[in-house]
Design a protein around this motif. Structure first.
Motif, PDB file in Angstrom:
ATOM      1  N   ARG A  94      10.822  -5.447  -8.582  1.00  0.00           N
ATOM      2  CA  ARG A  94      12.021  -5.232  -7.766  1.00  0.00           C
ATOM      3  C   ARG A  94      12.107  -6.701  -7.204  1.00  0.00           C
ATOM      4  O   ARG A  94      11.727  -7.475  -6.926  1.00  0.00           O
ATOM      5  N   LEU A 125       8.465  -0.410   5.394  1.00  0.00           N
ATOM      6  CA  LEU A 125       7.624   0.202   6.294  1.00  0.00           C
ATOM      7  C   LEU A 125       7.008  -1.055   6.942  1.00  0.00           C
ATOM      8  O   LEU A 125       6.052  -1.923   6.087  1.00  0.00           O
ATOM      9  N   MET A 137      14.044  -2.654  -0.974  1.00  0.00           N
ATOM     10  CA  MET A 137      13.569  -2.044   0.110  1.00  0.00           C
ATOM     11  C   MET A 137      14.760  -1.720   0.914  1.00  0.00           C
ATOM     12  O   MET A 137      15.587  -2.644   1.058  1.00  0.00           O
ATOM     13  N   GLN A 167      -0.463  -1.967 -11.717  1.00  0.00           N
ATOM     14  CA  GLN A 167       0.281  -2.472 -10.409  1.00  0.00           C
ATOM     15  C   GLN A 167      -0.851  -3.635 -10.004  1.00  0.00           C
ATOM     16  O   GLN A 167      -2.185  -3.105  -9.930  1.00  0.00           O
ATOM     17  N   SER A 168      -0.441  -4.851  -9.171  1.00  0.00           N
ATOM     18  CA  SER A 168      -1.190  -5.569  -8.638  1.00  0.00           C
ATOM     19  C   SER A 168      -0.485  -6.461  -7.563  1.00  0.00           C
ATOM     20  O   SER A 168       0.728  -6.730  -7.909  1.00  0.00           O
ATOM     21  N   TYR A 227       6.781  -9.078   4.092  1.00  0.00           N
ATOM     22  CA  TYR A 227       6.733  -7.827   4.469  1.00  0.00           C
ATOM     23  C   TYR A 227       5.496  -7.102   4.001  1.00  0.00           C
ATOM     24  O   TYR A 227       5.083  -6.116   4.272  1.00  0.00           O
ATOM     25  N   PRO A 250      11.831   3.168   1.700  1.00  0.00           N
ATOM     26  CA  PRO A 250      12.241   2.411   3.089  1.00  0.00           C
ATOM     27  C   PRO A 250      11.200   1.132   3.198  1.00  0.00           C
ATOM     28  O   PRO A 250      10.096   1.099   2.810  1.00  0.00           O
ATOM     29  N   ARG A 294      13.912 -13.338  -9.315  1.00  0.00           N
ATOM     30  CA  ARG A 294      13.470 -12.142  -9.748  1.00  0.00           C
ATOM     31  C   ARG A 294      14.623 -11.627 -10.675  1.00  0.00           C
ATOM     32  O   ARG A 294      14.207 -10.948 -11.812  1.00  0.00           O
ATOM     33  N   ILE A 347       0.016  -2.266   0.807  1.00  0.00           N
ATOM     34  CA  ILE A 347       1.124  -3.212   1.089  1.00  0.00           C
ATOM     35  C   ILE A 347       1.784  -2.614   2.488  1.00  0.00           C
ATOM     36  O   ILE A 347       2.448  -3.550   3.199  1.00  0.00           O
ATOM     37  N   TYR A 348       1.514  -1.420   2.835  1.00  0.00           N
ATOM     38  CA  TYR A 348       1.971  -0.888   4.173  1.00  0.00           C
ATOM     39  C   TYR A 348       0.922   0.090   4.431  1.00  0.00           C
ATOM     40  O   TYR A 348       0.292   0.603   3.785  1.00  0.00           O
ATOM     41  N   GLU A 390      13.989  -6.806  -4.559  1.00  0.00           N
ATOM     42  CA  GLU A 390      13.824  -6.531  -3.032  1.00  0.00           C
ATOM     43  C   GLU A 390      15.074  -6.608  -2.221  1.00  0.00           C
ATOM     44  O   GLU A 390      15.217  -5.821  -1.313  1.00  0.00           O
TER      45      GLU A 390
HETATM   46  N1  SAH Z   1       2.981  -7.886  -6.839  1.00  0.00           N
HETATM   47  C1  SAH Z   1       4.116  -7.000  -7.395  1.00  0.00           C
HETATM   48  C2  SAH Z   1       3.625  -5.358  -6.766  1.00  0.00           C
HETATM   49  C3  SAH Z   1       3.989  -5.239  -5.557  1.00  0.00           C
HETATM   50  S1  SAH Z   1       3.749  -3.966  -4.692  1.00  0.00           S
HETATM   51  C4  SAH Z   1       5.234  -7.446  -7.264  1.00  0.00           C
HETATM   52  O1  SAH Z   1       5.314  -8.182  -6.247  1.00  0.00           O
HETATM   53  O2  SAH Z   1       6.435  -7.006  -7.974  1.00  0.00           O
HETATM   54  C5  SAH Z   1       5.210  -3.156  -5.209  1.00  0.00           C
HETATM   55  C6  SAH Z   1       6.505  -2.962  -4.204  1.00  0.00           C
HETATM   56  O3  SAH Z   1       6.105  -2.593  -3.055  1.00  0.00           O
HETATM   57  C7  SAH Z   1       7.229  -4.435  -4.055  1.00  0.00           C
HETATM   58  O4  SAH Z   1       7.843  -4.712  -4.972  1.00  0.00           O
HETATM   59  C8  SAH Z   1       7.931  -4.036  -2.624  1.00  0.00           C
HETATM   60  O5  SAH Z   1       9.406  -3.381  -2.895  1.00  0.00           O
HETATM   61  C9  SAH Z   1       7.009  -2.741  -2.012  1.00  0.00           C
HETATM   62  N2  SAH Z   1       6.530  -3.096  -0.673  1.00  0.00           N
HETATM   63  C10 SAH Z   1       5.762  -4.055  -0.432  1.00  0.00           C
HETATM   64  N3  SAH Z   1       5.617  -4.168   0.653  1.00  0.00           N
HETATM   65  C11 SAH Z   1       6.162  -3.065   1.417  1.00  0.00           C
HETATM   66  C12 SAH Z   1       6.401  -2.755   2.747  1.00  0.00           C
HETATM   67  N4  SAH Z   1       5.677  -3.093   3.715  1.00  0.00           N
HETATM   68  N5  SAH Z   1       7.151  -1.699   2.950  1.00  0.00           N
HETATM   69  C13 SAH Z   1       7.715  -1.108   1.650  1.00  0.00           C
HETATM   70  N6  SAH Z   1       7.545  -1.114   0.770  1.00  0.00           N
HETATM   71  C14 SAH Z   1       6.918  -2.369   0.177  1.00  0.00           C
END
Ligand code: SAH
Length: 357
Positions: free
Chosen positions: A146, A220, A188, A93-94, A55, A218, A169, A306-307, A148
Motif C-alpha cells: 500500500r 485505526l 488508509m 505478510q510481515s 501509524y 480505516p 512506494r 498493527i492496530y 498509504e
Molecule cells: N510491512 C508491510 C505490511 C504492513 S501491514 C508493509 O509495510 O507493506 C499492512 C497494512 O496495514 C499497511 O500497509 C497499512 O496500510 C495497514 N496498517 C498498518 N497500521 C495500521 C493502523 N494503525 N490502522 C489501519 N491500518 C494499518
C-alpha cells in the motif's frame, strides 16, 4: 467519474443519497468481476520490523510489542491449513524484517510452488530490487504494497525513510509491475492530516497505476504510536480532516470500484474491526470481491498488532471459514474456486493472445 464527482461523493453525508453510490458500485462489481468472492489465506509470518511508521504498532521503537518470526515448518503448516480450507492463494505478510532473508523467502516460495497450484502473494515491505526479482523468479505471483497516501508531505511524516534511502512506494509498484507481479496498492482512510482532496488524488492514483489489487481500510489508532495522539487532536477540528469512519471507508471503497472496475478489492479486516456485525458483508456489497481470512496460528495473531483488537483475534480459522461461507451465501454471492487471478491481467493476456497460465 471525474475528480469533482469523486469529491462531491466523498463529502456526501446523506445515507439515502449514498445508497445510490453503493448500488452503482455493486452493479459495476457484478458486471466486471462477477459474484465470486475470492478467499486468500493470510499468514503473518513475522512481527519484527526495522521501520518507524508513525501509524503502525509494529514500528521498531515500540518496545511493548512482543516480536515473533515463524519457522519454515510453522509457515508450511499454516499453508496446509489454507489449502485444506480450499483457498487458492496464500498471502505472506510481515513487518519489514531483513532477517527474513532473500534466500529464505526464495526457498519458501519454491517449496510452496512445487507442492501445490497455489498463487503466492507477498507483502513484506520495501525490499531490494534484487530480492523482489529473485522472489518473482522463484514463482511469487503478486505483491501487496500500500502507498498509504498519495500526499507526499503527509507520507513522509507518517512513513519516515530508513537511513538515507527515500521511501517511494509508488515507484516501487512500477518496478514490481515490470518484474511481472500482479501489483496491489492501497491507502488508509482518515489518517490525521489527510484531506478530501488527498483522498480524491488517492483514487485517481489507483487508476493511473492500473492496480490489480486495491486495499482500503480505516486508519485505526494504536496507542503506542505517535500518530494516535495527533488523531485525538484532529478529530475535533472537523473541516478538511477526513474522519476515519466506517461510512467514509465505504465511500472510498465504492468510488474505487467504479473508478477501477477490474481490480480485486478486499473487504478488509480493518472495516470488520469497526463493524464486527456486518462490516464484512457491507464491504462486499459496496464494491469488494475478496476476503482475506487469517490463518496465522492463534498465538501469533495477537502479536501482529498493527492496530489493537483486530477482528480476527478470537475465532480459529476453521470456524471463521465455515461462518464466512454462510455469510457470503447470505448476501447472494458465491465463493470463488481456484487462484482468483487479476481480471485486469487476464483481460490484457487475452488481448495480446498470450496463453493463460
Ligand atoms: N510491512 C508491510 C505490511 C504492513 S501491514 C508493509 O509495510 O507493506 C499492512 C497494512 O496495514 C499497511 O500497509 C497499512 O496500510 C495497514 N496498517 C498498518 N497500521 C495500521 C493502523 N494503525 N490502522 C489501519 N491500518 C494499518
Amino acid at each position: 467519474m471525474n475528480r469533482q464527482d469523486i469529491l462531491t461523493w466523498l463529502r456526501e453525508r446523506d445515507e439515502r443519497q449514498l445508497e445510490q453510490l453503493y448500488r452503482q458500485a455493486d452493479v459495476v462489481r457484478a458486471d466486471h468481476v462477477g459474484d465470486d468472492v475470492h478467499l486468500r489465506g493470510l499468514i503473518e509470518i513475522s512481527s519484527h520490523c526495522l521501520r518507524s511508521c508513525a501509524y503502525c504498532g509494529l514500528r521498531r521503537p515500540n518496545q511493548h510489542a512482543q516480536r515473533y518470526r515463524m519457522s519454515r515448518s510453522e509457515i508450511l503448516e499454516s499453508v496446509e491449513l489454507a489449502v485444506g480450507l480450499g483457498y487458492g492463494t496464500v498471502v505472506l505478510q510481515s513487518g519489514q524484517d531483513h532477517e527474513l532473508t532473500g534466500d529464505f523467502v526464495v526457498d519458501l516460495i519454491r517449496q510452496l510452488k512445487s507442492a501445490s497450484p497455489l498463487a503466492v502473494t507477498l507483502s513484506l515491505g520495501e525490499r531490494s530490487l534484487e530480492e523482489l526479482a529473485a522472489w518473482r523468479a522463484a514463482g511469487a505471483d503478486r505483491y501487496l504494497l500500500r502507498f498509504e497516501t498519495s500526499n507526499r508531505a503527509l507520507y513522509e511524516r507518517i512513513h519516515p525513510p530508513l537511513g538515507n534511502t527515500r521511501s517511494d512506494r509508488i515507484a516501487l509498484l512500477g518496478h514490481l509491475r515490470k518484474l511481472g507481479y500482479e501489483i496491489g496498492g492501497g491507502v488508509m482512510v482518515g489518517i490525521p492530516g489527510q484531506t478530501y482532496e488527498d483522498l480524491a488524488t488517492d483514487i485517481e492514483t489507483f487508476r493511473e497505476l492500473d492496480l490489480d489489487m486495491i486495499g482500503i481500510g480505516p486508519y485505526l489508532p494504536h496507542p503506542m504510536t505517535p500518530l494516535a495522539k495527533e488523531h485525538d487532536e484532529t478529530q475535533s477540528t472537523g473541516g478538511q480532516q477526513v474522519p476515519n469512519s466506517e461510512s467514509m471507508t465505504y465511500k472510498v471503497l465504492a468510488l474505487t470500484r467504479i473508478t477501477c472496475p477490474l481490480a480485486n478489492i478486499p473487504s478488509t479486516t480493518a472495516v470488520a474491526t469497526l463493524n464486527r456485525t456486518d462490516g464484512l458483508e457491507l464491504g462486499l456489497m459496496r464494491g469488494a470481491n475478496v476476503v482475506m481470512p487469517n490463518v496465522t496460528p492463534m498465538a501469533y495473531r495477537r502479536l501482529y498488532e498493527i492496530y489493537p483488537d483486530k477482528a480476527c483475534l478470537h475465532e480459529p480459522s476453521e470456524r471463521f471459514d465455515q461462518r464466512l461461507r454462510e455469510r457470503i451465501r447470505g448476501i447472494g454471492r458465491t465463493v470463488g474456486i481456484g487462484r482468483g487471478d487479476s481480471p485486469r491481467m487476464l483481460a490484457a493476456r487475452r488481448k495480446t493472445g498470450a496463453g493463460v497460465a
